[in-house]
Design a protein around this motif. Structure first.
Motif: not given
Length: 382
Positions: A76-78, A82-83, A88-90, A117-120
């Motif tokens: 949930x936090x990640x 990202x949203x 970087x935190x995600x 998805x974070x990297x994308x």
């Protein structure tokens, strides 16, 4: 020395009482820890539902601190990071999860998907590609391949995009023939730009084989033939295109007329263009008919009837390009109707707050109920 049993009788109840007291204290502390974590979790969920993301993140961080082993809180936090664009935190949250040795295989695959998805989203396409490739053979295989397909298309790696689309089609995800044809068409354009005509021709042949009914390979093949001086070949290819997809044929209608003039086949081309115009009148076909005679759209004899039937600004511009002495009342009326039709969508007032449009001015917007949000000028006024 004799052992006094009375001390034993006194010590046993005392030891039992101390043990019971210690267990109650541990149990109370455990219950408090368990209650604190769900309370913070539900508080964060409530804040998230109320679209208070900043406070929700703080609540989830508190919950994670109380129970650092809870994977769902990390997920949930990640996702929240990202949203919000805090990629970087995600990434740190998801990499922390991925480094845990007690993580189940299903959760590990899920974390890998989140990390990709974070990297994308962060624009780290190389790392996103590696992360998605690591998901092949997992329950996220299809999602990963679809993401890779979009990634390869964005980075214009057309051969890899075509291979990925073909793999998805083999897996039964759907039909990707037309999309693969576009990939090879793009590749052919690149090869032509690099001065590699043979490789470009092979790429176009692969595109036609991938989707025999797709219009774009025929269109590009005709353009290549005309550039190479093969006007008759271009006419044959575009004639096939006109049969398969008359709408797309209009994109090269003028080139078709030029090829017909170069090949000395004006009459055959005129018949085809006239029949195509009869079936579906359009300005590109009318312009191509004029081009057969080396004329411009303004000289086309059918321009005024076309403007009367389809009062568009493009047709009106063609009439306006005629010399003044050729103007008459019918021409002026046709141009007037075309301009009035084109101006009608712009003769509106638009709310500056929500974009609501209306034909009359409002002091209070009917859409968002804002006051004084309608400028007193219509859209077509500067």
């Amino acid at each position: 020395m004799e052992f006094d049993l009375s001390w034993l009788l006194l010590g046993l109840p005392l030891a039992f009482g101390l043990g019971w007291l210690a267990s109650r204290m541990d149990l109370r502390q455990w219950k408090r820890a368990q209650s604190d974590s769900p309370r913070a979790y539900y508080q964060g969920l409530n804040l998230l539902l109320n679209e208070q993301q900043d406070k929700a993140i703080d609540a989830f961080i508190e919950a994670v601190q109380h129970d650092p082993d809870t994977t769902e809180l990390h997920f949930a936090l990640g996702s929240l990071f990202r949203r919000r664009g805090e990629f970087e935190r995600a990434v740190r949250v998801h990499q922390h999860l991925l480094n845990r040795g007690d993580l189940a295989t299903s959760d590990r695959d899920r974390v890998q998907h989140e990390l990709a998805q974070d990297f994308m989203k962060a624009g780290l396409f190389d790392r996103a590609e590696q992360a998605y490739k690591a998901l092949q053979g997992t329950p996220f295989d299809t999602d990963a391949r679809l993401a890779l397909l979009g990634l390869y298309e964005r980075s214009r790696e057309w051969e890899q995009a075509a291979d990925t689309a073909a793999a998805l089609e083999k897996l039964g995800t759907g039909a990707f023939g037309t999309r693969i044809a576009h990939h090879w068409c793009e590749r052919a354009l690149e090869l032509d730009g690099r001065g590699q005509p043979d490789e470009a021709a092979a790429a176009l042949a692969t595109a036609r084989a991938a989707a025999p009914n797709a219009p774009r390979p025929l269109l590009l093949a005709g353009q290549r033939a005309l550039r190479l001086g093969d006007a008759a070949g271009a006419l044959a290819l575009w004639g096939d295109l006109e049969v398969r997809d008359p709408q797309v044929f209009q994109l090269v209608a003028q080139d078709y007329a030029e090829a017909a003039r170069a090949a000395g086949q004006q009459e055959a081309a005129r018949q085809r263009l006239t029949e195509a115009y009869r079936r579906a009148p359009s300005l590109p076909l009318l312009r191509a008919l004029a081009r057969l005679d080396g004329a411009e759209l303004a000289d086309a004899p059918g321009l005024l009837p076309h403007l009367a039937a389809q009062p568009t600004l493009s047709a009106a511009l063609g009439v306006l390009a005629r010399p003044v002495e050729q103007w008459d009342a019918a021409s002026a009326q046709a141009v007037r109707e075309a301009v009035a039709r084109a101006a009608k969508p712009l003769q509106r007032y638009r709310c500056a707050a929500c974009g609501f449009e209306a034909q009359r001015h409002f002091w209070q917007c009917p859409g968002c109920l804002s006051w004084d949000s309608f400028p007193p000028r219509m859209l077509d006024e500067p």
